[in-house]
Design a protein around this motif. Structure first.
Motif, PDB file in Angstrom:
ATOM      1  N   LEU A 210       6.400  -8.306  -0.140  1.00 16.21           N
ATOM      2  CA  LEU A 210       7.682  -8.388   0.557  1.00 16.21           C
ATOM      3  C   LEU A 210       8.490  -7.099   0.431  1.00 16.21           C
ATOM      4  N   SER A 211       8.250  -6.354  -0.625  1.00 15.53           N
ATOM      5  CA  SER A 211       9.053  -5.151  -0.864  1.00 15.53           C
ATOM      6  C   SER A 211       8.252  -3.855  -0.734  1.00 15.53           C
ATOM      7  N   THR A 212       6.955  -3.966  -0.570  1.00 14.45           N
ATOM      8  CA  THR A 212       6.093  -2.795  -0.453  1.00 14.45           C
ATOM      9  C   THR A 212       5.310  -2.893   0.848  1.00 14.45           C
ATOM     10  N   GLN A 213       5.189  -1.813   1.568  1.00 19.19           N
ATOM     11  CA  GLN A 213       4.438  -1.826   2.816  1.00 19.19           C
ATOM     12  C   GLN A 213       2.996  -1.394   2.556  1.00 19.19           C
ATOM     13  N   PRO A 214       2.057  -2.350   2.485  1.00 19.55           N
ATOM     14  CA  PRO A 214       0.652  -1.965   2.285  1.00 19.55           C
ATOM     15  C   PRO A 214       0.141  -1.197   3.496  1.00 19.55           C
ATOM     16  N   SER A 215      -0.827  -0.316   3.267  1.00 14.21           N
ATOM     17  CA  SER A 215      -1.375   0.447   4.387  1.00 14.21           C
ATOM     18  C   SER A 215      -2.830   0.833   4.129  1.00 14.21           C
ATOM     19  N   GLY A 216      -3.504   0.091   3.240  1.00  9.81           N
ATOM     20  CA  GLY A 216      -4.897   0.387   2.943  1.00  9.81           C
ATOM     21  C   GLY A 216      -5.812  -0.004   4.086  1.00  9.81           C
TER      22      GLY A 216
END
Length: 233
Positions: free
Chosen positions: A117-123
């Motif tokens: 919710l607070s971090t934008q994953p981008s893997g």
């Protein structure tokens, strides 16, 4: 010359097995093992360094910080999600299955859900998940802008549900909370809360899966019907 069997041959302390080379994959595998055994709060640079017999500073070559580490852990957990989606069925059925797989991963690891919710994953696996969702939306006739903007909504809903579901309360406590809520709604003063009193039974009706399926249909119907954004001017 007769040798002396009592003479001790010095052994270098450096002659121990070489440690495996550090890799990003090895760091994430160690993090996953700690996550499953001890929880996300213990997935720290220091803890992983100890597990890999190295210093925390060595990890920063491969991982920017703890937030990046947690995002990469989520990405690793998502690896089987896209491949598990059935190849048959309507675009809506396949999309719901895809989102259910994402939700189930977060249900298993609610601490990861809170992080998401607070971090934008981008893997790569998260990108593959997003790409598959976009492809199914386009297949269903959703406009490009609505698909691109709707992606956030569709990922946010299962994430938020997983956070809500992942509270520290036991199943019994959660059931008691729902029972108490139903009782309060049923006893609502019709004068002060006329709509709550009239719709009380509907407010607390439906199982979790039924309500989740309905919510996704509402989101998908809204995304399908969405037109161009209204200009602020």
């Amino acid at each position: 010359m007769v040798g002396n069997d009592n003479i001790r041959v010095p052994v270098s302390r450096r002659e121990r097995p070489a440690k495996p080379a550090l890799t990003r994959h090895g760091i994430i595998e160690a993090a996953l093992a700690i996550l499953r055994a001890e929880g996300l709060s213990r997935v720290t640079m220091r803890r992983i360094a100890a597990a890999l017999d190295t210093g925390p500073a060595s990890l920063y070559v491969y991982v920017h910080n703890t937030e990046d580490l947690h995002a990469q852990v989520l990405d690793a957990l998502l690896a089987p999600v896209v491949t598990a989606v059935p190849g048959t069925g309507s675009w809506r059925v396949r999309l719901k299955a895809l989102l259910a797989g994402y939700r189930d991963i977060l249900f298993q690891h609610p601490e990861i859900a809170r992080m998401a919710l607070s971090t934008q994953p981008s893997g790569p696996n998260y990108m593959a998940l997003g790409d598959r969702i976009l492809g199914l939306l386009v297949e269903g006739g959703v406009s490009d802008r609505a698909a691109a903007w709707g992606l956030d909504l569709l990922l946010l809903y299962p994430t938020a549900i997983a956070v809500e579901n992942g509270s520290q309360k036991s199943a019994t406590q959660k059931a008691d909370d729902l029972t108490a809520l139903a009782a309060r709604v049923a006893a609502a003063d019709a004068t002060r809360y006329p709509h709550v009193a009239r719709l009380g039974e509907e407010i607390v009706s439906g199982s979790g899966p039924e309500r989740a399926d309905w919510t996704l249909d509402v989101l998908l119907d809204g995304i399908l019907a969405a037109g161009p954004p209204i200009s602020a001017g």
